[in-house]
Design a protein around this motif. Structure first.
Motif, mmCIF file in Angstrom:
data_model
loop_
_atom_site.group_PDB
_atom_site.id
_atom_site.type_symbol
_atom_site.label_atom_id
_atom_site.label_comp_id
_atom_site.label_asym_id
_atom_site.label_seq_id
_atom_site.Cartn_x
_atom_site.Cartn_y
_atom_site.Cartn_z
ATOM 1 N N PHE A 142 0.342 -3.296 5.086
ATOM 2 C CA PHE A 142 -0.411 -4.047 4.084
ATOM 3 C C PHE A 142 -1.773 -4.412 4.648
ATOM 4 N N LEU A 143 -2.766 -3.585 4.344
ATOM 5 C CA LEU A 143 -4.141 -3.801 4.755
ATOM 6 C C LEU A 143 -5.023 -3.822 3.517
ATOM 7 N N GLU A 144 -6.164 -4.520 3.609
ATOM 8 C CA GLU A 144 -7.064 -4.562 2.454
ATOM 9 C C GLU A 144 -7.536 -3.161 2.094
ATOM 10 N N GLU A 145 -7.839 -2.365 3.111
ATOM 11 C CA GLU A 145 -8.150 -0.964 2.887
ATOM 12 C C GLU A 145 -6.970 -0.128 3.357
ATOM 13 N N CYS A 146 -6.494 0.775 2.514
ATOM 14 C CA CYS A 146 -5.338 1.567 2.904
ATOM 15 C C CYS A 146 -5.732 2.571 3.973
ATOM 16 N N ALA A 147 -4.749 3.000 4.713
ATOM 17 C CA ALA A 147 -4.968 3.984 5.767
ATOM 18 C C ALA A 147 -3.776 4.919 5.823
ATOM 19 N N LEU A 148 -4.064 6.191 6.090
ATOM 20 C CA LEU A 148 -2.999 7.194 6.156
ATOM 21 C C LEU A 148 -2.390 7.213 7.551
ATOM 22 N N SER A 149 -1.841 6.060 7.936
ATOM 23 C CA SER A 149 -1.230 5.949 9.250
ATOM 24 C C SER A 149 -0.148 4.903 9.207
ATOM 25 N N CYS A 197 -3.978 7.736 -0.106
ATOM 26 C CA CYS A 197 -3.341 6.425 -0.114
ATOM 27 C C CYS A 197 -4.088 5.506 -1.075
ATOM 28 N N ILE A 198 -3.392 4.428 -1.455
ATOM 29 C CA ILE A 198 -3.967 3.446 -2.358
ATOM 30 C C ILE A 198 -3.481 2.071 -1.941
ATOM 31 N N SER A 199 -4.371 1.099 -1.979
ATOM 32 C CA SER A 199 -3.994 -0.255 -1.608
ATOM 33 C C SER A 199 -3.156 -0.883 -2.719
ATOM 34 N N SER A 200 -2.544 -2.010 -2.389
ATOM 35 C CA SER A 200 -1.654 -2.656 -3.348
ATOM 36 C C SER A 200 -2.381 -3.051 -4.633
ATOM 37 N N SER A 201 -3.649 -3.414 -4.515
ATOM 38 C CA SER A 201 -4.434 -3.805 -5.691
ATOM 39 C C SER A 201 -5.022 -2.613 -6.428
ATOM 40 N N ASN A 216 0.875 -1.172 0.000
ATOM 41 C CA ASN A 216 0.000 0.000 0.000
ATOM 42 C C ASN A 216 0.910 1.219 0.000
ATOM 43 N N ILE A 217 0.498 2.260 -0.720
ATOM 44 C CA ILE A 217 1.333 3.455 -0.863
ATOM 45 C C ILE A 217 0.551 4.696 -0.450
ATOM 46 N N GLY A 218 1.211 5.574 0.258
ATOM 47 C CA GLY A 218 0.599 6.824 0.662
ATOM 48 C C GLY A 218 1.370 8.016 0.137
ATOM 49 N N TRP A 219 0.655 9.105 -0.040
ATOM 50 C CA TRP A 219 1.259 10.404 -0.316
ATOM 51 C C TRP A 219 1.027 11.289 0.906
ATOM 52 N N PHE A 220 2.088 11.888 1.384
ATOM 53 C CA PHE A 220 2.047 12.836 2.487
ATOM 54 C C PHE A 220 2.682 14.132 2.010
ATOM 55 N N ARG A 221 2.431 15.199 2.746
ATOM 56 C CA ARG A 221 3.062 16.464 2.395
ATOM 57 C C ARG A 221 3.418 17.229 3.663
ATOM 58 N N ARG A 222 4.435 18.067 3.544
ATOM 59 C CA ARG A 222 4.837 18.947 4.640
ATOM 60 C C ARG A 222 4.832 20.370 4.131
ATOM 61 N N PRO A 223 3.787 21.130 4.470
ATOM 62 C CA PRO A 223 3.759 22.547 4.086
ATOM 63 C C PRO A 223 4.841 23.310 4.832
ATOM 64 N N PRO A 224 5.279 24.436 4.314
ATOM 65 C CA PRO A 224 6.337 25.198 4.996
ATOM 66 C C PRO A 224 5.901 25.604 6.398
ATOM 67 N N GLY A 225 6.726 25.279 7.368
ATOM 68 C CA GLY A 225 6.465 25.652 8.739
ATOM 69 C C GLY A 225 5.377 24.869 9.433
ATOM 70 N N LYS A 226 4.894 23.815 8.792
ATOM 71 C CA LYS A 226 3.798 23.044 9.377
ATOM 72 C C LYS A 226 4.184 21.577 9.496
ATOM 73 N N ALA A 227 3.337 20.838 10.189
ATOM 74 C CA ALA A 227 3.579 19.412 10.372
ATOM 75 C C ALA A 227 3.217 18.639 9.105
ATOM 76 N N ARG A 228 3.785 17.455 9.022
ATOM 77 C CA ARG A 228 3.453 16.563 7.901
ATOM 78 C C ARG A 228 1.993 16.137 7.990
ATOM 79 N N GLU A 229 1.359 15.998 6.840
ATOM 80 C CA GLU A 229 -0.045 15.578 6.824
ATOM 81 C C GLU A 229 -0.275 14.567 5.712
ATOM 82 N N GLY A 230 -1.204 13.679 5.958
ATOM 83 C CA GLY A 230 -1.560 12.685 4.957
ATOM 84 C C GLY A 230 -2.411 13.295 3.869
#
Length: 124
Positions: A101-108, A50-54, A33-47
């Motif tokens: 690796f979960l059937e449903e992806c999660a941003l965690s 995400c997409i599951s392997s399938s 499973n793959i996730g995209w996260f981002r870190r805005p300038p001066g802020k914390a990372r956020e989810g």
């Protein structure tokens, strides 16, 4: 261990689009499973998304729903993030990461391998 590499970032004006790519070496991405996260300038990372392997499960942060689309092409060993109608608040360094690796992806976590990030700047 899989090594991830992001690409596709850049400087765009509000309302424009970008497509980010997440590629891999050392392993096939279809095991993850793959996730995209981002870190805005001066802020914390956020989810962001995400997409599951399938590819059968996807999730989005409320801030990007209806504007961003995550997809994957396992034959090309790549995951994409299509970003439309970009806003200045989307400005950030964007990272892809392997997720549990979960059937449903999660941003965690626990998180696996992170890429080095790609800068997205949205400004007039």
């Amino acid at each position: 261990q899989v090594q991830l590499v992001e690409s596709g970032g850049g400087l765009v004006q509000p309302g424009e689009s970008l497509r980010l790519s997440c590629g891999a070496s050392g392993s096939k991405l279809d095991n993850y499973n793959i996730g995209w996260f981002r870190r805005p300038p001066g802020k914390a990372r956020e989810g962001v998304s995400c997409i599951s392997s399938s590819g059968g499960s996807t999730k989005y942060a409320d801030s990007v729903k209806g504007r961003f689309t995550i997809s994957r092409d396992n034959a090309r060993n790549a995951v994409y993030l299509q970003m439309n109608k970009l806003k200045p608040e989307d400005t950030a360094v964007y990272y892809c990461v392997t997720l549990p690796f979960l059937e449903e992806c999660a941003l965690s976590g626990p998180f696996g391998s992170w890429g080095q990030g790609t800068q997205v700047t949205v400004a007039a």
